[in-house]
Motif scaffolding. Structure first.
Motif, PDB file in Angstrom:
ATOM      1  N   GLN A 176       0.880  -1.153   0.000  1.00  0.00           N
ATOM      2  CA  GLN A 176       0.000   0.000   0.000  1.00  0.00           C
ATOM      3  C   GLN A 176       0.918   1.203   0.000  1.00  0.00           C
ATOM      4  OE1 GLN A 176      -2.642   0.024   3.341  1.00  0.00           O
ATOM      5  NE2 GLN A 176      -3.461   2.029   2.844  1.00  0.00           N
ATOM      6  N   ASP A 179      -3.683   0.528  -3.459  1.00  0.00           N
ATOM      7  CA  ASP A 179      -4.316   0.051  -2.238  1.00  0.00           C
ATOM      8  C   ASP A 179      -5.284  -1.077  -2.561  1.00  0.00           C
ATOM      9  OD1 ASP A 179      -5.193  -0.186   0.348  1.00  0.00           O
ATOM     10  OD2 ASP A 179      -6.532   1.552   0.253  1.00  0.00           O
ATOM     11  N   SER A 186      -1.367   6.061  -6.481  1.00  0.00           N
ATOM     12  CA  SER A 186      -1.592   5.395  -5.206  1.00  0.00           C
ATOM     13  C   SER A 186      -2.042   3.959  -5.431  1.00  0.00           C
ATOM     14  CB  SER A 186      -2.640   6.159  -4.381  1.00  0.00           C
ATOM     15  OG  SER A 186      -3.805   6.322  -5.140  1.00  0.00           O
TER      16      SER A 186
END
Lengths: 184, 388
Positions: free
Chosen positions: B145, B159, B157
């Motif tokens: 993450q 995740d 990003s």
């Protein structure tokens, strides 16, 4: 589940080629008898759908052109018969139209124009544009002014059209008659 | 019919000022003497009719008409094919239902079949490799993450199986590209800088600009992907998939374009897309249309399908509707990363319908297929053997 649309099926043409070459002409042929654009398009599409099924079933077809015109003719006659039931007045009208001679005459006219048009479509756009203006009765000088070209360019284009039609296509369309016989 | 075309061809030649053979001259001469024919001949040679003809046929769009005919043709063929499946479905579907009911019993007696004895083959997990512009590769997975910064300042990003690109406010100096590769047995989700959502199935990849700077949004793909394109009329979204171009006009659709497969399959769920190939410039698809492009013979086929079913994979459902076993096994092999072999090639053509949640162990899927008694499986390590 593979389609055959792109396979060469008639004398080096694909089903799609045949479709594009004949569709418009056949609809205009049908319109002469059915006098309804939508109905004419529908019945010509029906004919092409049957043709596709024939090809898929490997049925024999020795002359596609005859097959197409004959099928469209039969579809027109059927359509008009159907109208006969619906509307007596129109039927009387259709009865006069639906004779064999009219269909023959229309097929000849349509086929002549279709072939000329196919030959013309192969000309470069600029030459086609000049050709259209010649058709409208404009002189080389007027065309030159209209398209903002020199008179020489227009004359060269006319000449080029002649060359292309003769050599590459082996077709000298009646453009020539207009392009050259009436050159001022 | 033949005679009238002979006449038409001769008249066309006359207009084109080509030389006629003696036979042709005699033929047209005789013809002109009959009834009204000479008037027709003169009118045609005069030439005024051509422009009227050209104006007339302009109204009829042969591209749209051709699409219409192909659509009708494949719709009727599709129905025919389905009819012949009814027999198979009549056997397979009840078998699946019965099996579903007896599943619990099976679990308590695992020795009954060879499949149950084998070790579990791992279900799909979130894994992928991200290739950055400088060539550096980053392993993406369930656990990792974090935020990565690309050379143009774009923040990426990552995740829980989802990678997301932020829209940059800066004006980019040049367009830089990233690639995501999902291996066999993996899957991943991606949100591009423009907000477009992409689901990548196993063994699939996509190359895309980190920021969409030009007049179009263009990406390159291979494998099976599902797109939910963010609408932007000023910047058409274009997808290149091994020889097929898809231009998106704001929409949801599924593309299947594995390099080793003959067919590239585009299924439209919502909206409108334009598919272009070398031989077909611009086929507009409607929802529930499925365009199958064959890369070998360049043919195109349009089918009517239930498009939602074609994209069930992105919701973790394995779905097949009377598909040959070879195709079902190919998809399972990608999804569970197994190798498949057959005892007899005859088995490949047997058709099965199946709908099962995909996150379960492969043996559960194989159990369902085996319950039809038309096929059985043996699992050894990473290998699945299909038997009768």
């Amino acid at each position: 589940m593979k389609s055959i649309n792109h396979k060469r099926i008639f004398e080096g043409s694909t089903y799609e080629d045949v479709f594009h070459k004949y569709y418009g002409a056949l609809v205009s042929y049908a319109v002469r008898f059915v006098s309804d654009d939508q109905a004419s398009e529908d019945l010509v599409q029906d004919v092409f759908l049957r043709l596709l099924n024939k090809i898929r079933n490997n049925e024999e077809l020795n002359d596609v052109r005859s097959y197409l015109y004959r099928s469209v003719k039969n579809q027109c006659i059927n359509y008009n018969k159907h109208m006969l039931v619906r509307d007596k007045y129109e039927a009387d009208n259709a009865d006069g139209i639906d004779n064999e001679d009219n269909y023959i005459d229309a097929a000849i006219r349509t086929e002549v124009y279709r072939q000329l048009n196919e030959a013309l479509k192969k000309l470069p756009p600029q030459t086609q544009k000049i050709f259209r203006l010649v058709l409208d009765g404009l002189t080389s000088k007027e065309i030159a002014e209209d398209l903002q070209l020199s008179v020489e360019t227009v004359k060269t284009q006319r000449k080029r059209a002649k060359m292309m039609l003769k050599q590459h296509l082996g077709n000298v369309t009646y453009v020539l008659a207009i392009l050259f016989n009436y050159i001022p | 019919m033949k005679e009238q075309f002979k006449i038409a061809d001769i008249i066309t030649k006359c207009i084109q000022e080509k030389e006629l053979s003696a036979d042709e001259m005699q033929y047209i001469g005789n013809w002109r003497k009959q009834s009204n024919n000479n008037n027709t001949y003169k009118e045609l040679l005069n030439g005024n009719g051509l422009e009227v003809f050209q104006q007339g046929i302009k109204k009829y769009d042969s591209n749209a008409a051709l699409q219409n005919v192909l659509r009708k043709s494949s719709a009727s063929r599709f129905n025919r094919v389905r009819l012949s499946f009814q027999k198979i479905a009549a056997v397979v579907i009840p078998a699946i239902i019965i099996l579903g009911a007896s599943f619990l019993l099976w679990d308590s007696t695992p020795e009954q079949t060879t499949i149950a004895k084998s070790e579990e083959i791992k279900p799909v997990s979130n894994k992928a490799i991200l290739l950055l512009d400088n060539g550096q590769s980053v392993q993406l997975g369930d656990i990792e993450q974090g935020v990565i910064s690309e050379s143009d300042g774009t923040l990426i990003s990552n995740d829980k199986g989802l990678i997301k690109y932020d829209q940059s406010n800066k004006i980019a100096q040049k367009t830089i590209y990233n690639t995501i590769k999902v291996p066999r047995g993996g899957e991943y989700q991606l949100v591009l800088a423009d907000g477009t959502k992409v689901w990548l199935n196993s063994d699939s990849e996509i190359k895309y600009p980190v920021q969409f700077t030009g007049n179009t949004r263009e990406v390159w793909i291979s494998g099976e992907l599902y797109f939910d394109v963010h609408p932007d009329k000023n910047k058409p979204f274009k997808i290149s998939a091994n020889g097929v171009g898809i231009e998106v006009l704001g929409t949801e659709f599924n593309v299947e374009a594995y390099k080793e497969d003959q067919d590239i399959i585009t299924t439209l769920i919502e909206g409108s897309v334009k598919v272009t190939t070398e031989s077909n410039k611009g086929l507009i698809m409607k929802p529930n249309d499925q365009v199958v492009f064959n890369r070998t013979d360049q043919s195109i086929e349009i089918n009517q399908v239930n498009a939602r079913n074609m994209s069930l994979w992105k919701d973790g459902v394995f779905y097949a509707d009377a598909e040959p076993l070879s195709e079902i096994m190919e998809r399972l092999a990608r999804w569970y990363n197994v190798d498949v072999s057959y005892d007899s090639p005859m088995l490949k053509t047997k058709r099965f319908s199946i709908e099962v949640k995909r996150y379960e162990d492969i043996s559960k899927v194989l159990h369902i297929l085996a319950a039809t008694q038309k096929v059985d499986f043996d699992v050894e390590g990473n290998k699945v053997i299909v038997m009768k």
